[in-house]
Design a protein around this motif. Sequence first.
Motif, PDB file in Angstrom:
ATOM      1  N   GLY A  27      30.806 -19.330 -52.372  1.00  0.00           N
ATOM      2  CA  GLY A  27      29.583 -18.566 -52.539  1.00  0.00           C
ATOM      3  C   GLY A  27      29.564 -17.278 -51.746  1.00  0.00           C
ATOM      4  O   GLY A  27      28.627 -16.512 -51.835  1.00  0.00           O
ATOM      5  N   GLU A  28      30.594 -17.028 -50.931  1.00  0.00           N
ATOM      6  CA  GLU A  28      30.603 -15.827 -50.110  1.00  0.00           C
ATOM      7  C   GLU A  28      31.059 -14.636 -50.935  1.00  0.00           C
ATOM      8  O   GLU A  28      31.904 -14.749 -51.814  1.00  0.00           O
ATOM      9  N   LEU A  29      30.508 -13.478 -50.609  1.00  0.00           N
ATOM     10  CA  LEU A  29      30.870 -12.254 -51.306  1.00  0.00           C
ATOM     11  C   LEU A  29      32.160 -11.708 -50.714  1.00  0.00           C
ATOM     12  O   LEU A  29      32.216 -11.386 -49.546  1.00  0.00           O
ATOM     13  N   GLY A  30      33.191 -11.610 -51.543  1.00  0.00           N
ATOM     14  CA  GLY A  30      34.457 -11.084 -51.072  1.00  0.00           C
ATOM     15  C   GLY A  30      35.243 -10.390 -52.147  1.00  0.00           C
ATOM     16  O   GLY A  30      36.351  -9.953 -51.924  1.00  0.00           O
ATOM     17  N   GLY A  31      34.704 -10.285 -53.360  1.00  0.00           N
ATOM     18  CA  GLY A  31      35.399  -9.585 -54.416  1.00  0.00           C
ATOM     19  C   GLY A  31      36.340 -10.452 -55.214  1.00  0.00           C
ATOM     20  O   GLY A  31      37.116  -9.941 -56.001  1.00  0.00           O
ATOM     21  N   GLY A  32      36.329 -11.779 -55.037  1.00  0.00           N
ATOM     22  CA  GLY A  32      37.238 -12.652 -55.751  1.00  0.00           C
ATOM     23  C   GLY A  32      36.564 -13.368 -56.900  1.00  0.00           C
ATOM     24  O   GLY A  32      35.436 -13.072 -57.287  1.00  0.00           O
ATOM     25  N   PRO A  33      37.270 -14.360 -57.485  1.00  0.00           N
ATOM     26  CA  PRO A  33      36.687 -15.117 -58.594  1.00  0.00           C
ATOM     27  C   PRO A  33      35.394 -15.828 -58.225  1.00  0.00           C
ATOM     28  O   PRO A  33      34.542 -16.045 -59.073  1.00  0.00           O
ATOM     29  N   GLY A  34      35.245 -16.210 -56.934  1.00  0.00           N
ATOM     30  CA  GLY A  34      34.010 -16.860 -56.526  1.00  0.00           C
ATOM     31  C   GLY A  34      32.794 -15.993 -56.753  1.00  0.00           C
ATOM     32  O   GLY A  34      31.723 -16.480 -57.137  1.00  0.00           O
ATOM     33  N   ASP A  35      32.943 -14.685 -56.516  1.00  0.00           N
ATOM     34  CA  ASP A  35      31.832 -13.762 -56.736  1.00  0.00           C
ATOM     35  C   ASP A  35      31.486 -13.660 -58.216  1.00  0.00           C
ATOM     36  O   ASP A  35      30.313 -13.549 -58.588  1.00  0.00           O
ATOM     37  N   MET A  36      32.507 -13.687 -59.068  1.00  0.00           N
ATOM     38  CA  MET A  36      32.253 -13.599 -60.507  1.00  0.00           C
ATOM     39  C   MET A  36      31.469 -14.814 -60.992  1.00  0.00           C
ATOM     40  O   MET A  36      30.524 -14.691 -61.773  1.00  0.00           O
ATOM     41  N   VAL A  37      31.862 -15.997 -60.509  1.00  0.00           N
ATOM     42  CA  VAL A  37      31.152 -17.225 -60.902  1.00  0.00           C
ATOM     43  C   VAL A  37      29.722 -17.203 -60.382  1.00  0.00           C
ATOM     44  O   VAL A  37      28.767 -17.542 -61.091  1.00  0.00           O
ATOM     45  N   ARG A  38      29.568 -16.773 -59.128  1.00  0.00           N
ATOM     46  CA  ARG A  38      28.231 -16.742 -58.545  1.00  0.00           C
ATOM     47  C   ARG A  38      27.350 -15.715 -59.253  1.00  0.00           C
ATOM     48  O   ARG A  38      26.184 -15.972 -59.543  1.00  0.00           O
ATOM     49  N   PHE A  39      27.906 -14.525 -59.525  1.00  0.00           N
ATOM     50  CA  PHE A  39      27.139 -13.476 -60.207  1.00  0.00           C
ATOM     51  C   PHE A  39      26.695 -13.940 -61.585  1.00  0.00           C
ATOM     52  O   PHE A  39      25.539 -13.736 -61.985  1.00  0.00           O
ATOM     53  N   SER A  40      27.595 -14.587 -62.334  1.00  0.00           N
ATOM     54  CA  SER A  40      27.243 -15.063 -63.674  1.00  0.00           C
ATOM     55  C   SER A  40      26.161 -16.128 -63.617  1.00  0.00           C
ATOM     56  O   SER A  40      25.252 -16.148 -64.445  1.00  0.00           O
ATOM     57  N   GLY A  41      26.255 -17.011 -62.615  1.00  0.00           N
ATOM     58  CA  GLY A  41      25.241 -18.057 -62.504  1.00  0.00           C
ATOM     59  C   GLY A  41      23.872 -17.513 -62.126  1.00  0.00           C
ATOM     60  O   GLY A  41      22.843 -18.022 -62.587  1.00  0.00           O
ATOM     61  N   ILE A  42      23.846 -16.444 -61.308  1.00  0.00           N
ATOM     62  CA  ILE A  42      22.565 -15.885 -60.864  1.00  0.00           C
ATOM     63  C   ILE A  42      21.897 -15.076 -61.969  1.00  0.00           C
ATOM     64  O   ILE A  42      20.708 -15.215 -62.243  1.00  0.00           O
ATOM     65  N   TYR A  43      22.680 -14.205 -62.633  1.00  0.00           N
ATOM     66  CA  TYR A  43      22.100 -13.253 -63.575  1.00  0.00           C
ATOM     67  C   TYR A  43      22.096 -13.744 -65.022  1.00  0.00           C
ATOM     68  O   TYR A  43      21.658 -13.013 -65.903  1.00  0.00           O
ATOM     69  N   LYS A  44      22.583 -14.946 -65.263  1.00  0.00           N
ATOM     70  CA  LYS A  44      22.675 -15.431 -66.641  1.00  0.00           C
ATOM     71  C   LYS A  44      21.315 -15.490 -67.308  1.00  0.00           C
ATOM     72  O   LYS A  44      21.160 -15.045 -68.458  1.00  0.00           O
ATOM     73  N   ASN A  45      20.314 -16.007 -66.621  1.00  0.00           N
ATOM     74  CA  ASN A  45      18.986 -16.150 -67.223  1.00  0.00           C
ATOM     75  C   ASN A  45      18.235 -14.829 -67.344  1.00  0.00           C
ATOM     76  O   ASN A  45      17.183 -14.780 -67.975  1.00  0.00           O
ATOM     77  N   HIS A  46      18.776 -13.770 -66.741  1.00  0.00           N
ATOM     78  CA  HIS A  46      18.118 -12.467 -66.788  1.00  0.00           C
ATOM     79  C   HIS A  46      18.774 -11.524 -67.792  1.00  0.00           C
ATOM     80  O   HIS A  46      18.438 -10.347 -67.826  1.00  0.00           O
ATOM     81  N   ASP A  47      19.713 -12.031 -68.559  1.00  0.00           N
ATOM     82  CA  ASP A  47      20.377 -11.235 -69.585  1.00  0.00           C
ATOM     83  C   ASP A  47      19.878 -11.688 -70.948  1.00  0.00           C
ATOM     84  O   ASP A  47      20.133 -12.828 -71.357  1.00  0.00           O
ATOM     85  N   PRO A  48      19.143 -10.838 -71.681  1.00  0.00           N
ATOM     86  CA  PRO A  48      18.571 -11.276 -72.962  1.00  0.00           C
ATOM     87  C   PRO A  48      19.625 -11.607 -74.016  1.00  0.00           C
ATOM     88  O   PRO A  48      19.299 -12.228 -75.027  1.00  0.00           O
ATOM     89  N   PHE A  49      20.867 -11.199 -73.807  1.00  0.00           N
ATOM     90  CA  PHE A  49      21.916 -11.549 -74.752  1.00  0.00           C
ATOM     91  C   PHE A  49      22.496 -12.932 -74.478  1.00  0.00           C
ATOM     92  O   PHE A  49      23.128 -13.529 -75.343  1.00  0.00           O
ATOM     93  N   LEU A  50      22.296 -13.441 -73.249  1.00  0.00           N
ATOM     94  CA  LEU A  50      22.807 -14.761 -72.893  1.00  0.00           C
ATOM     95  C   LEU A  50      21.706 -15.807 -72.832  1.00  0.00           C
ATOM     96  O   LEU A  50      21.976 -16.996 -72.994  1.00  0.00           O
ATOM     97  N   ALA A  51      20.489 -15.392 -72.573  1.00  0.00           N
ATOM     98  CA  ALA A  51      19.356 -16.320 -72.479  1.00  0.00           C
ATOM     99  C   ALA A  51      18.219 -15.782 -73.349  1.00  0.00           C
ATOM    100  O   ALA A  51      18.097 -14.568 -73.534  1.00  0.00           O
ATOM    101  N   PRO A  52      17.417 -16.669 -73.904  1.00  0.00           N
ATOM    102  CA  PRO A  52      16.302 -16.198 -74.746  1.00  0.00           C
ATOM    103  C   PRO A  52      15.274 -15.439 -73.921  1.00  0.00           C
ATOM    104  O   PRO A  52      14.680 -15.969 -72.990  1.00  0.00           O
TER     105      PRO A  52
END
Length: 448
Positions: free
Chosen positions: A206-231
């Motif tokens: 969950g730490e920010l360091g520019g690796g794959p962990g950040d990509m997974v965390r970013f997708s999990g946080i912003y997924k519901n705020h993207d109208p193309f991914l969530a209603p």
Amino acid sequence: MTIRTLHDYAQHYRPRMACLKKVVVLMYFIDGVKSQEQKLVITTIPHATTGQIATLAAQAIGTMMVAFGYIYPLQNHRKLHLRVDSSLYRYQTPYFWPVQHWPAEDADYAIYLAKRNIRKKGVLDLHEQENYNRLHKWLNHKWDFIMAQGKEQYRLSRKRKKADRVVLDCQERAHWVVHRPPPGTVSAMDYGLDRLVDPNMEEVTGELGGGPGDMVRFSGIYKNHDPFLAPGLPSNPWLTDDITYWEHNLPRVEVPTSMRVERWTFSFMDLLSDPCGRADFRLFLKKEFSGENLAFWEACEDLKWGSAKAMREKAEHIYNTFLAPGAPRWINIDGRTMDVTVRGLLHPHRYVLDAAQTHIFLLMKKDTFGRYMKSPVFKETQKRAFSPEEHKFTKAQLDQNARNRKPGIHPIILHQRAQEEKAKLAASGPVDIKQVMSKLDRRNNLKN
């Protein structure tokens, strides 16, 4: 080929290495697959097999292993895919596996082409001839060594049996087709620039360091705020032609939605990027009597993205308002940053205040942002925020909305309308006689 003395050329840092190691495990797993002698024209090739595989999944895995060079064809060398017919294949020797920690260098390729040129008596393929000529110019300083290596390897190969010569030639050719593919061939080994860190050892954290962990965390946080991914609530305007979603998310609204307020908590930059969030944050700073920090940050942004004509004037205004001794809205920055900023203001440019702006931004991010999240101002905004109810449309309503859809206004037309409104506004205001006379003088000079 020449053997490398160095064991690591940063090859283990490439992202492809994780996949290559998995293919190695698979190679050891299928090592027991039966192979037998096969006839290639009049030569008997030992331990050869065909590409006749039953399932599509096995065919896909076989094609991947051929593309990576773990299995090589004995006939059609240019096409690195598994043909489901009687074409012959052999397992590549581990020395030529791409998982090895030495790179495929130009000197080795030049030695291979020199040896092949001797064997073929100067008749090479077109792309091989072009590479041979290019390497001759590029490696001219050690071409004598390359030719000596090629002749020696060709002399040693003549002492082998014909079947062994054919196998070794196919092995080397397959290796260089993978690492130096012919024109029009997609190489499976393309991975871009070498990495300075090992992405294969990066853990998903969950730490920010520019690796794959950040990509997974970013997708999990912003997924519901993207109208193309969530209603999107109340409905998705791209599907229903209902513009209520856009009206609720205008840059400035009286009452924001709950999803919008929730996004402010993700990061300080999300808060400043939203005009409503910035206005709420400004209200909090006003109550704390520290609004000069945000005002300075906004002034720096205006300088950075504003017109070049007013750049010097804006820089002087920012200095007199926030940085000069006894300034009305003086900000507290360290002496070193102040010295760098003051020296830069002697010759102002767009980014002259970056050091001071970054200092103030980090100060607000680490200190003020946390207090704002716990303040009554933000809690009151959370209470006032609303969650819109979902708008449900029948198929007939959606069809009717599609028929009532109007084409958007072209940006050029919008720009023309904005210019006309500015002209009307200027005409309705007081007239500057000096400005009008100067324009007339310029026109007369042009005519003359």
